[in-house]
Design an enzyme around this catalytic site. Sequence first.
Site, PDB file in Angstrom:
ATOM      1  CG  HIS A 101     -22.489   2.270   1.168  1.00 49.92           C
ATOM      2  ND1 HIS A 101     -23.519   3.128   0.862  1.00 49.92           N
ATOM      3  CD2 HIS A 101     -21.701   2.916   2.050  1.00 49.92           C
ATOM      4  CE1 HIS A 101     -23.365   4.247   1.564  1.00 49.92           C
ATOM      5  NE2 HIS A 101     -22.263   4.129   2.291  1.00 49.92           N
ATOM      6  CB  CYS A 102     -18.716   4.176  -2.669  1.00 55.35           C
ATOM      7  SG  CYS A 102     -17.183   5.121  -2.728  1.00 55.35           S
ATOM      8  N   PRO A 103     -18.153   4.560   0.771  1.00 56.29           N
ATOM      9  CG  PRO A 103     -16.448   3.958   2.238  1.00 56.29           C
ATOM     10  CD  PRO A 103     -17.249   3.453   1.083  1.00 56.29           C
TER      11      PRO A 103
END
Length: 181
Positions: A4-6
């Site tokens: 997951h990439c913020p």
Amino acid sequence: MDHHCPWVNNCIGHANYRSFFLLLVYSSLALIHSTWLLAAHALHIVHSSKTSRVIRVGPQAAAHVMSEEPDKYLMMHIGIQTFAFFVALPTTVAVVMLLIWHIRMVTGNKTTIEAAEGVTAQIKAAALGQAMSKHPYDLGIWANAHELLGEDMLMWLIPSWKPTPGGLSYPTGFEVNQLGF
């Protein structure tokens, strides 16, 4: 799913990894360019102050002779530029380091999770006195780049408007060597 990439508020996986990789490439280039411009302009102001040259800052780019007492627009300009530089510099370093890490993963044809598992496997293999074998999906640098960026090299740096197809099966280094590619 890879991770997951913020930054993009989305999960990065097979379908959008190419877009994420290109985001890192273009962000790195833009940050390097902006940091260079900020540093070059700061050096220009320092040089102008030493030679009593005129620079233009503030509303309507009012001329200011550097040998005179600095006015509020010049001081505000220098303060904003200094702040921007000290925000841009560490951001540039961080994004370029992230890009370098992802380039290393692309050349080895690994995902973020596979890279982390590989480190754990290396530690366990070293503790047992065993040698680590090559990653099974590593096809070689050139083939790995084709896996991520596509077959048409002219389109490698152009962002895609659709997800990468497939994602259910991947060629392994064993299959590629067996078939003679």
